[in-house]
Scaffold this motif. Structure first.
Motif, PDB file in Angstrom:
ATOM      1  N   UNK A 272      -3.030   3.573  14.145  1.00 42.46           N
ATOM      2  CA  UNK A 272      -4.036   3.358  14.280  1.00 42.46           C
ATOM      3  C   UNK A 272      -4.890   4.708  15.211  1.00 42.46           C
ATOM      4  N   UNK A 273      -4.041   5.759  15.531  1.00 39.67           N
ATOM      5  CA  UNK A 273      -4.312   6.567  16.585  1.00 39.67           C
ATOM      6  C   UNK A 273      -5.375   7.690  16.116  1.00 39.67           C
ATOM      7  N   UNK A 274      -5.194   7.845  14.856  1.00 39.43           N
ATOM      8  CA  UNK A 274      -6.268   8.905  14.309  1.00 39.43           C
ATOM      9  C   UNK A 274      -5.588  10.592  14.273  1.00 39.43           C
ATOM     10  N   UNK A 275      -4.212  10.408  14.922  1.00 40.40           N
ATOM     11  CA  UNK A 275      -3.373  11.600  14.819  1.00 40.40           C
ATOM     12  C   UNK A 275      -3.176  11.878  13.305  1.00 40.40           C
ATOM     13  N   UNK A 276      -2.907  13.114  12.930  1.00 46.26           N
ATOM     14  CA  UNK A 276      -2.453  13.651  11.749  1.00 46.26           C
ATOM     15  C   UNK A 276      -1.033  13.433  11.855  1.00 46.26           C
ATOM     16  N   UNK A 277      -0.342  12.918  10.857  1.00 49.41           N
ATOM     17  CA  UNK A 277       1.092  12.905  10.935  1.00 49.41           C
ATOM     18  C   UNK A 277       2.102  13.395   9.584  1.00 49.41           C
ATOM     19  N   UNK A 278       3.166  14.201   9.992  1.00 45.05           N
ATOM     20  CA  UNK A 278       3.945  14.585   8.979  1.00 45.05           C
ATOM     21  C   UNK A 278       5.178  14.165   9.078  1.00 45.05           C
ATOM     22  N   UNK A 290      17.521   7.732   4.015  1.00 41.56           N
ATOM     23  CA  UNK A 290      16.414   8.329   3.328  1.00 41.56           C
ATOM     24  C   UNK A 290      15.314   7.107   3.328  1.00 41.56           C
ATOM     25  N   UNK A 291      15.881   5.790   3.135  1.00 44.87           N
ATOM     26  CA  UNK A 291      15.085   4.325   2.862  1.00 44.87           C
ATOM     27  C   UNK A 291      14.115   4.305   4.174  1.00 44.87           C
ATOM     28  N   UNK A 292      14.378   4.907   5.365  1.00 41.67           N
ATOM     29  CA  UNK A 292      13.449   5.003   6.571  1.00 41.67           C
ATOM     30  C   UNK A 292      12.459   5.701   6.453  1.00 41.67           C
ATOM     31  N   UNK A 293      12.388   6.772   5.413  1.00 39.87           N
ATOM     32  CA  UNK A 293      11.171   7.684   5.478  1.00 39.87           C
ATOM     33  C   UNK A 293      10.113   6.868   4.638  1.00 39.87           C
ATOM     34  N   UNK A 294      10.383   5.988   3.777  1.00 44.10           N
ATOM     35  CA  UNK A 294       9.528   5.017   3.097  1.00 44.10           C
ATOM     36  C   UNK A 294       8.975   4.014   4.050  1.00 44.10           C
ATOM     37  N   UNK A 295       9.919   3.551   4.937  1.00 39.55           N
ATOM     38  CA  UNK A 295       9.445   2.278   5.718  1.00 39.55           C
ATOM     39  C   UNK A 295       8.567   2.661   6.890  1.00 39.55           C
ATOM     40  N   UNK A 296       8.785   4.071   7.082  1.00 38.40           N
ATOM     41  CA  UNK A 296       7.980   4.633   8.319  1.00 38.40           C
ATOM     42  C   UNK A 296       6.318   4.900   7.637  1.00 38.40           C
ATOM     43  N   UNK A 297       6.684   5.308   6.414  1.00 38.91           N
ATOM     44  CA  UNK A 297       5.397   5.537   5.581  1.00 38.91           C
ATOM     45  C   UNK A 297       4.853   4.428   5.447  1.00 38.91           C
ATOM     46  N   UNK A 298       5.103   3.431   5.004  1.00 34.65           N
ATOM     47  CA  UNK A 298       4.547   2.210   4.926  1.00 34.65           C
ATOM     48  C   UNK A 298       3.976   1.740   6.316  1.00 34.65           C
ATOM     49  N   UNK A 299       4.235   1.904   7.259  1.00 33.57           N
ATOM     50  CA  UNK A 299       3.777   1.684   8.661  1.00 33.57           C
ATOM     51  C   UNK A 299       2.672   2.672   8.987  1.00 33.57           C
ATOM     52  N   UNK A 300       2.659   3.895   8.626  1.00 32.48           N
ATOM     53  CA  UNK A 300       1.679   4.884   8.923  1.00 32.48           C
ATOM     54  C   UNK A 300       1.500   5.493   7.746  1.00 32.48           C
ATOM     55  N   UNK A 301       0.744   4.741   6.712  1.00 32.27           N
ATOM     56  CA  UNK A 301       0.088   5.387   5.473  1.00 32.27           C
ATOM     57  C   UNK A 301      -0.601   6.459   5.368  1.00 32.27           C
TER      58      UNK A 301
END
Length: 341
Positions: A272-278, A290-301
């Motif tokens: 929700x922050x508006x920050x760009x995220x890599x 590696x599955x956590x990369x997808x889990x984080x991506x789901x939280x930070x789409x």
């Protein structure tokens, strides 16, 4: 007809309150936490000492913070854009040795530091929770007079970076990069060995002088000296175990209480922050799967997820050139991520 519970309460409550009033007292005042020493305070007689010298980076200094001295380095031009690099659970700022100088050479002002209980930063005898780590960074940025910075975290440092962006959003300069990030790990993915080593019984045994003496002898062997040359990143773990009396306890507390797990709220806040995220993650990561990369991506789409095929956990060492290229592009004003269709 018997008395009701309310009648009993009415009868005995005054006497109970008078008794509590007469016995009321404050506990002892809080005490100052014990501060355990860092590598800076210990004799440098071990052959393995050369693996992580105090002056590994230029611009080194100490910040005297409420919970002990923190070792930090500032490299790169003073007028460069600010960027903070946060290391992970067990390996201090040496893990950025192939990344930080490259960022500095490209004009960034880079802040590196050792987390509490690791390397050259003191080890307060406290709970190593998320708040401890985010507050450490906030106070350090205040010490160096930085109002904001790009934030990059590796492994547990990814959890710290994410929580930092939630706790201190005004200190983040619009970009957060997370490499092999922890933060939402499940207990089932933490190794049985790590769980065993973090138990109070094992921590008590490892703090005993005979155990400490044995680990110092082990660190001083010729084999250890060879590891300094062939695998310095892993050797630093043994160096800290041997020479830092509170290192094992700090790592164990991070596993139990720290920014390894339970940070869904922080990732949701980052979204929700508006920050760009890599997000950068290797497919062969056995520490943070590696599955956590997808889990984080789901939280930070809105995040840009970059996968490094066959990459393990120590990407800043094994795949430094790829990480540097990704970070240098991400940190530019020209960076613009468009979700892949």
């Amino acid at each position: 007809m018997g008395s009701t519970p309310l009648q009993y309460l009415t009868l005995f409550l005054p006497a109970l309150l008078i008794t509590v009033y007469l016995l009321a007292s404050f506990p002892r005042p809080p005490t100052v936490p014990i501060i355990h020493t860092s590598l800076a305070h210990l004799p440098s007689s071990s052959p393995s000492w050369n693996v992580y010298p105090e002056d590994l980076y230029s611009g080194g200094a100490y910040a005297n913070l409420p919970l002990g001295r923190v070792r930090y380095w500032l490299i790169g031009p003073e007028d460069g854009r600010h960027i903070v690099l946060i290391h992970g659970l067990s390996i201090p700022a040496i893990v950025w040795k192939d990344v930080a100088p490259v960022l500095a050479s490209r004009g960034y002002r880079v802040l590196l530091y050792d987390l509490y209980g690791r390397g050259y930063s003191d080890a307060p005898q406290v709970t190593y929770d998320t708040t401890l780590h985010t507050t450490q960074l906030a106070l350090l940025m205040q010490h160096v007079k930085w109002d904001h910075a790009f934030v990059v975290g590796l492994s547990m440092g990814g959890g710290v970076a994410t929580a930092f962006s939630a706790h201190f959003p005004h200190l983040v300069d619009g970009k957060v990069a997370l490499i092999a990030s922890a933060g939402i790990m499940e207990s089932s993915d933490i190794s049985r060995t790590a769980k065993f080593m973090s138990t109070p019984l094992v921590q008590t045994v490892s703090a005993l002088p005979p155990f400490q003496h044995y680990m110092r002898l082990l660190a001083n062997t010729s084999k250890s000296s060879e590891l300094c040359e062939t695998n310095p990143i892993q050797e630093i773990v043994r160096l800290q175990t041997a020479h830092l009396p509170h290192y094992n306890a700090a790592v164990a507390s991070c596993l139990r209480d720290g920014p390894i797990r339970g940070l869904r709220f922080a990732f949701q806040s980052l979204a929700r922050s508006g920050n760009q995220v890599l997000l950068i993650h290797g497919t062969s990561d056995k520490t943070v799967p590696y599955k956590y990369a997808s889990k984080i991506h789901n939280l930070v789409p809105q995040a840009d997820l970059v996968t490094i095929s066959d990459g393990g956990h120590d990407l800043t060492v094994t795949h430094a050139s790829e990480v540097n290229a990704l970070l240098l592009y991400f940190l530019t004003d020209e960076y613009s991520y468009k979700p892949r269709g």
